[in-house]
Design a protein around this motif. Structure first.
Motif, PDB file in Angstrom:
ATOM      1  N   GLN A  93       0.907  -0.985  -0.040  1.00 19.34           N
ATOM      2  CA  GLN A  93       0.093   0.215   0.163  1.00 19.34           C
ATOM      3  C   GLN A  93       1.100   1.259  -0.222  1.00 19.34           C
ATOM      4  N   ALA A 318     -12.084  -6.682   3.475  1.00 17.52           N
ATOM      5  CA  ALA A 318     -10.960  -8.216   3.549  1.00 17.52           C
ATOM      6  C   ALA A 318     -11.698  -8.999   2.573  1.00 17.52           C
ATOM      7  N   GLU A 319     -12.958  -9.458   3.873  1.00 21.39           N
ATOM      8  CA  GLU A 319     -13.363 -11.264   3.022  1.00 21.39           C
ATOM      9  C   GLU A 319     -13.956 -10.947   1.465  1.00 21.39           C
ATOM     10  N   GLN A 320     -13.923 -10.124   1.206  1.00 25.10           N
ATOM     11  CA  GLN A 320     -14.623 -10.498  -0.676  1.00 25.10           C
ATOM     12  C   GLN A 320     -13.643 -10.469  -1.546  1.00 25.10           C
ATOM     13  N   VAL A 322      -9.795 -10.800  -3.475  1.00 23.10           N
ATOM     14  CA  VAL A 322      -9.331 -11.621  -4.212  1.00 23.10           C
ATOM     15  C   VAL A 322      -7.898 -10.251  -3.394  1.00 23.10           C
ATOM     16  N   HIS A 323      -7.632  -9.279  -4.112  1.00 24.29           N
ATOM     17  CA  HIS A 323      -6.986  -8.039  -4.439  1.00 24.29           C
ATOM     18  C   HIS A 323      -6.830  -7.229  -2.693  1.00 24.29           C
ATOM     19  N   SER A 324      -8.005  -7.706  -2.053  1.00 23.38           N
ATOM     20  CA  SER A 324      -7.423  -6.794  -0.618  1.00 23.38           C
ATOM     21  C   SER A 324      -6.561  -6.476   0.284  1.00 23.38           C
ATOM     22  N   PHE A 325      -6.270  -5.682   0.302  1.00 26.84           N
ATOM     23  CA  PHE A 325      -5.313  -5.055   1.149  1.00 26.84           C
ATOM     24  C   PHE A 325      -5.155  -4.852   2.372  1.00 26.84           C
ATOM     25  N   VAL A 326      -4.372  -5.212   3.137  1.00 23.76           N
ATOM     26  CA  VAL A 326      -4.243  -5.172   4.692  1.00 23.76           C
ATOM     27  C   VAL A 326      -4.217  -4.095   5.337  1.00 23.76           C
ATOM     28  N   SER A 392     -21.557  -3.832  -0.614  1.00 22.93           N
ATOM     29  CA  SER A 392     -22.691  -4.757  -0.447  1.00 22.93           C
ATOM     30  C   SER A 392     -21.945  -4.392   0.996  1.00 22.93           C
ATOM     31  N   ASN A 402     -24.434  -9.245   8.502  1.00 26.60           N
ATOM     32  CA  ASN A 402     -23.089 -10.039   7.798  1.00 26.60           C
ATOM     33  C   ASN A 402     -23.015 -10.387   6.149  1.00 26.60           C
ATOM     34  N   PRO A 403     -23.498  -9.644   5.357  1.00 29.32           N
ATOM     35  CA  PRO A 403     -24.043  -9.956   3.822  1.00 29.32           C
ATOM     36  C   PRO A 403     -22.651 -10.048   2.902  1.00 29.32           C
ATOM     37  N   THR A 404     -22.725 -10.952   1.674  1.00 33.38           N
ATOM     38  CA  THR A 404     -22.461 -11.731   1.140  1.00 33.38           C
ATOM     39  C   THR A 404     -22.304 -10.439   0.614  1.00 33.38           C
ATOM     40  N   PRO A 405     -20.706 -10.912  -1.201  1.00 31.34           N
ATOM     41  CA  PRO A 405     -21.098 -10.162  -2.200  1.00 31.34           C
ATOM     42  C   PRO A 405     -22.438 -10.584  -3.077  1.00 31.34           C
TER      43      PRO A 405
ATOM     44  N   PHE B  23     -30.768  -6.445  -6.524  1.00 26.06           N
ATOM     45  CA  PHE B  23     -29.873  -6.923  -4.814  1.00 26.06           C
ATOM     46  C   PHE B  23     -29.953  -7.361  -3.754  1.00 26.06           C
ATOM     47  N   ILE B  27     -27.856 -10.800  -2.515  1.00 24.28           N
ATOM     48  CA  ILE B  27     -26.615 -11.106  -1.593  1.00 24.28           C
ATOM     49  C   ILE B  27     -27.031 -11.846  -0.527  1.00 24.28           C
ATOM     50  N   SER B  28     -26.553 -12.640  -0.006  1.00 23.52           N
ATOM     51  CA  SER B  28     -26.993 -13.410   1.527  1.00 23.52           C
ATOM     52  C   SER B  28     -26.607 -13.187   2.468  1.00 23.52           C
ATOM     53  N   THR B  29     -25.859 -14.116   3.170  1.00 23.93           N
ATOM     54  CA  THR B  29     -25.592 -13.565   4.647  1.00 23.93           C
ATOM     55  C   THR B  29     -24.518 -14.548   5.250  1.00 23.93           C
ATOM     56  N   TYR B  30     -23.784 -14.049   5.840  1.00 22.05           N
ATOM     57  CA  TYR B  30     -21.845 -15.283   6.075  1.00 22.05           C
ATOM     58  C   TYR B  30     -23.460 -16.393   6.997  1.00 22.05           C
ATOM     59  N   GLN B  92      -8.548 -17.712   3.231  1.00 18.96           N
ATOM     60  CA  GLN B  92      -9.428 -17.888   3.793  1.00 18.96           C
ATOM     61  C   GLN B  92     -10.271 -18.739   2.967  1.00 18.96           C
ATOM     62  N   MET B 111     -11.734 -18.078  -2.447  1.00 25.11           N
ATOM     63  CA  MET B 111     -10.248 -18.933  -1.414  1.00 25.11           C
ATOM     64  C   MET B 111     -10.014 -16.578  -1.944  1.00 25.11           C
ATOM     65  N   LYS B 112      -9.497 -16.367  -0.770  1.00 26.03           N
ATOM     66  CA  LYS B 112      -8.390 -15.599  -0.430  1.00 26.03           C
ATOM     67  C   LYS B 112      -7.256 -15.503  -0.755  1.00 26.03           C
ATOM     68  N   SER B 115      -1.979 -11.547  -1.380  1.00 27.51           N
ATOM     69  CA  SER B 115      -1.797 -11.514  -2.206  1.00 27.51           C
ATOM     70  C   SER B 115      -0.915 -10.381  -2.475  1.00 27.51           C
ATOM     71  N   TYR B 117      -0.783  -7.612  -0.754  1.00 27.74           N
ATOM     72  CA  TYR B 117      -1.024  -6.478   0.458  1.00 27.74           C
ATOM     73  C   TYR B 117      -0.526  -7.998   2.009  1.00 27.74           C
TER      74      TYR B 117
END
Lengths: 832, 131
Positions: A93, A318-320, A322-326, A392, A402-405, B23, B27-30, B92, B111-112, B115, B117
């Motif tokens: 970053q 952060a959860e969603q 693949v690029h997300s930054f620390v 989202s 806790n919404p998902t994308p 929308f 969306i769903s919830t975890y 994750q 999959m997270k 990458s 950062y």
């Protein structure tokens, strides 16, 4: 020491730009002497110089492997090639902010040189304001417990003061860094991020001009200087988006170029808003309308950039992604940046709202103003939809915990119809742009394009076996865009080629739509006969899993054994011809050769995918493998292939597992199974024996060098053995030793093993049979049951991906032509 | 009021309602594995449980592994495609699918990856020391 200097440079740059902002603001407000403005100019230059110096210092630290600095340790290692060492500057970053700020500095220099009054001071004021926020992310100051920024020059000791080895030794310097993620060690890493940041910086310019126009109440003229900058910003973002998509396609095993990932959307949405702004600016320039729209979208485009920066860098996503930054703890600063930009932009817009000119008479529907305006609105709507999806985690919270994308379908469901409407509007808009029409004249002008479109669509539908009505309509609108705009473009070329920017871009857009539909909806997984039959059974509902539920997923892979051709997709005879351990560019990288021969007699070709151990995450005990797909680009389709598994990888993993579980004392693994891979084989002189994937030949005896032998040797001799490994076609010659010596009155034999590391094979010369002129060789590491070398392949045929690239290039070309044209016009106006 | 203005406002309201509704449904919830038992479709976040068996079977064409969700429940997950590339490096996982008979059948898996950062963890430092 260097860290201190680096932080000092950053601090000076920060103070310079702060001062520059204040002085520009004052000189814009007071309007009088040039002195304030000149001073502000110099402070801007000072900011650029010091920040560049700080960046150069960081590069220096990286190149010299100064791992006591946290940034250097976290993103580089000693074995990184120079190009990637340099690219590691923007691997984190902090470094990426530095690149962004540097780009903005250069943009500011251009603005300083080319912007006339009364815009220059307020424009530079806004630029400097944004830089104040950006540089503040790099400060690393601690003001009464309030942390401001994260310094790129912090040491490991500063980053992790509680780590045990730091407490033991505060001056600890690691021997090596954790390295740059393997997937980023690619030439694309050197270009894609800098161009993104160039785009982000350039998009600040229309924002600054819009605010300047509101401030100075110059509502008409500002679009003239702003337009070339906005076009350039869009071109830059488009290029960066293309590079990102192409990089993903070539490198990742997901086989696509777009995934609606938040960071992808982060550059697409500003691009869409920027394009909307461009359309409004064009209307304003030509017809003195749409002032509100031009200002509104110019402001919105940059706010979108800041908002998306906030989403992706603050840890919210952060959860969603693949690029997300620390999370660097920049949440509050990013939030401030966003709120201030939003308040400044929207605030001044609302404050001056009543003064902004409004057209006295509404434009009719069949006017270029209305069409262009509507086109801009469609771009806006598409941007809103994408921002909604990307947000989202925030907006979804009002609906669920806790919404998902959103599902990918959400984006596709909305973007397709919006794209189709835009497509039609581009044609009608272009026809109305260059000539006035009423309903009849428009209809008759469009007859020929409509006819051609029908022909092209029908051909596409028939040749492509399109069954879906929705897709048929989509194809029709896409062809209409290409042909309608193409016809207009040809018309314009005859009169004034410099004006084709708009039509060319629209043609590119249409081509892009065609490519997107073909490559997404008509992707074909290539399979052999066995897997095709399996899939047919799955489709018929005849396959059940172990619990009795029907399996609905189709297979995507098939297996090939060495030198055994298979018919794939009823079109190709595919043969796995072996692999080679190339060790390039990473140790133990293998390249596999797969031969494709079209059954209809076309020329055979080879696919050469790679598999390699990830350098950054593998250890000596546990290899983590990754793949490099091979893409064979073609005009009408691409073949995309990667190796999802191979016997080499399996063997390696098994050997590592055995090594991990063997206890040194017993030579037996923990489960109590004995290591039982020894085989003793007799070879007569000159004989070749095939065992498994190897061919062993006992060529002849060779004399043994006396120095290696124990003193009381009776017999000492070597044998010349040729080893040939079929899958890799590699050959070795080895000369194992056999000796007999006496000790304590007894004879002993001495047969030291020779190891062939790559294959985990050990060979010992363990006996001679003089009567038969033959020898005994004992092999360690040959499997009892020989299994043919195999690979598991994922292969796909992707139609018309090249068309997607073509569409993108045409879009870029269109933008470039427009930039030249408006730039030249601006220059000419200035001269007058 | 001008008809155009009314038309504009109505279309905006309609559009926004449709958009927000769509929308909302997409969306769903975890949830965790226990909550997933009562649902037909769930998103579960967690990490790969390395100590349990895992592997891809050529006969069933499925990749099976064990996952621990954020509340510590460990379940077997079945994924109907080959092991995704870089699966072991994912910090994750999100699996999307249905829980049946205490086994989670995933239609999709995200999959997270660690990458660009990278998030440094204490474990990485141990490696550095071993030099």
């Amino acid at each position: 020491m260097e860290g201190f200097i680096g932080n000092l440079f950053v601090a000076v740059a920060f103070l310079s730009v702060l001062g520059s902002m204040v002085l520009y603001g004052l000189s814009a407000w007071k309007d009088e002497s040039k002195a304030l403005e000149k001073a502000a100019d110099w402070l801007w230059i000072s900011k650029g110089v010091f920040l560049s110096a700080a960046s150069a210092l960081l590069v220096y630290l990286i190149m010299n492997h100064r791992f006591e600095y946290f940034y250097v340790w976290n993103y580089t290692s000693t074995d990184l090639e120079p190009l990637y060492l340099f690219s590691a500057l923007w691997g984190g970053q902090e470094g990426s902010f530095m690149v962004w700020i540097f780009m903005a500095f250069v943009v500011g220099l251009g603005l300083m040189a080319w912007t006339r009054k009364p815009y220059k001071q307020p424009v530079m004021f806004v630029m400097a304001l944004t830089q104040v926020f950006l540089i503040s992310m790099l400060l690393g100051w601690d003001i009464f417990g309030l942390k401001l920024g994260a310094s790129p020059f912090r040491t490991i000791a500063q980053e992790m003061p509680n780590a045990p080895f730091i407490q033991a030794n505060p001056d600890f310097v690691p021997a090596d860094g954790t390295g740059l993620n393997d997937l980023l060690q690619s030439p694309w890493m050197a270009i894609h991020p800098p161009i993104i940041f160039l785009g982000f910086s350039m998009m600040t310019v229309p924002f600054a001009f819009a605010i300047a126009s509101l401030w100075k109440r110059e509502y008409h003229d500002w679009v003239r200087p702003a337009l070339p900058w906005t076009l350039a910003a869009n071109l830059s973002l488009l290029t960066a988006i293309f590079l990102g998509g192409y990089w993903a396609y070539e490198t990742l095993s997901f086989g696509g170029y777009w995934a609606w990932d938040p960071v992808e959307n982060a550059s697409l949405v500003p691009w869409l808003f920027g394009t909307a702004g461009i359309h409004m600016m064009i209307v304003q320039r030509k017809s003195s309308r749409a002032h509100k729209g031009a200002i509104f979208f110019s402001i919105l485009a940059y706010i979108a950039i800041v908002y998306q920066t906030f989403l992706t860098r603050s840890g919210v996503l952060a959860e969603q992604s693949v690029h997300s930054f620390v999370d660097l703890g920049l949440y509050n600063q990013l939030l401030m940046f966003m709120l201030v930009s939003l308040l400044l932009g929207i605030g001044i817009y609302l404050y001056r709202y009543r003064e902004i000119p409004s057209p006295k008479k509404e434009s009719t529907i069949l006017s270029r103003e209305f069409m262009t305006f509507t086109g801009g609105m469609m771009l806006f709507i598409l941007g809103i939809v994408i921002i909604l999806g990307t947000s989202s985690p925030i907006i979804g919270r009002f609906i669920v915990d806790n919404p998902t994308p959103p599902e990918i379908q959400f984006y596709n469901n909305w973007s397709m119809p919006i794209a189709m409407i835009m497509a039609v509007l581009t044609v009608i808009g272009q026809y109305l742009f260059w000539q006035k029409h009423n309903w009849e004249s428009l209809a008759s002008a469009l007859i020929t394009p409509l006819l051609l479109t029908s022909v092209a669509s029908i051909l596409s539908i028939v040749l492509g076996d399109v069954r879906n009505i929705y897709y048929m309509v989509f194809i029709f609108t896409a062809w209409f865009t290409v042909i309608g705009n193409g016809a207009m473009m040809i018309d314009i070329i005859r009169k004034n080629p410099g004006l084709i920017g708009g039509t060319l871009s629209h043609v590119g857009f249409g081509v892009l739509l065609l490519g997107i539909l073909a490559s997404s909806a008509y992707n074909e997984v290539l399979l052999d006969q066995r897997m095709q039959n399996y899939n047919d059974m799955v489709a018929a509902g005849e396959v059940f899993d172990e619990q009795g539920f029907p399996i609905r997923e189709k297979a995507e892979t098939f297996m090939l054994e060495l030198d055994q051709p298979k018919l794939v997709a009823n079109r190709y005879m595919v043969t796995y011809e072996g692999y080679e351990i190339t060790n390039y560019p990473r140790p133990e990288q293998q390249q596999y050769r797969i031969r494709f021969e079209p059954v209809d007699g076309g020329r055979p070709f080879y696919m050469t995918p790679d598999v390699y151990p990830m350098q950054t995450t593998s250890t000596a005990d546990n290899i983590e493998w990754s793949v490099e797909p091979h893409v064979r680009t073609g005009l009408t389709s691409d073949i995309y292939l990667y190796v999802a598994g191979s016997s080499y990888v399996e063997d390696r993993n098994q050997r590592l597992r055995r090594n991990r579980s063997i206890t040194p004392a017993s030579g037996q693994d923990i489960n109590g199974e004995e290591e039982n891979n020894q085989q003793t084989i007799e070879f007569s002189r000159g004989q070749t024996i095939e065992v498994g994937p190897y061919q062993f030949t006992f060529q002849d005896f060779r004399p043994a060098n006396e120095e290696n032998l124990p003193d009381s040797t009776l017999i000492g001799v070597r044998s010349l053995i040729e080893v040939f490994h079929r899958p890799t076609s590699s050959a070795f010659e080895i000369e194992p030793l056999f000796a007999v010596y006496t000790q304590d009155g007894q004879s002993w034999t001495y047969s030291p093993p020779l190891e062939i590391e790559q294959f985990g094979l050990g060979i010992r010369f363990t006996g001679i049979v003089p009567d038969r002129d033959s020898i005994e060789l004992t092999f360690d590491g040959l499997r009892e049951e020989y299994e043919e070398d195999w690979v598991v392949i994922v292969a796909e045929k992707k139609p018309f991906v090249s068309i997607v690239w073509l569409g993108t290039f045409l879009l870029m070309a269109g933008f470039s032509v427009s930039i030249f044209r408006h730039w030249a016009r601006e220059k000419n106006t200035e001269k007058k | 009021m001008k008809p155009k203005l009314i038309l504009g406002v109505v279309s905006i309201v309609l559009f926004t309602s449709l958009l927000m509704y769509n929308f909302g449904t997409s969306i769903s919830t975890y949830v965790n594995f226990e909550q997933a038992e009562n649902r037909t479709s769930s998103h579960v976040v967690g990490v790969w449980e390395r100590s349990e068996e895992f592997g891809f079977s050529n006969e069933t064409m499925q990749f099976s592994f064990h996952m621990r969700d954020e509340d510590g429940n460990v379940r077997r997950v079945v994924y109907p495609r080959p092991k995704p590339n870089n699966f072991e490096q994912a910090t994750q996982l999100v699996v999307i699918g249905e829980m049946r008979n205490n086994v989670f059948y995933a239609n999709d898996m995200l999959m997270k990856c660690p990458s660009k950062y990278n998030d440094p963890s204490e474990a990485d430092f141990v490696n550095a020391e071993e030099f």
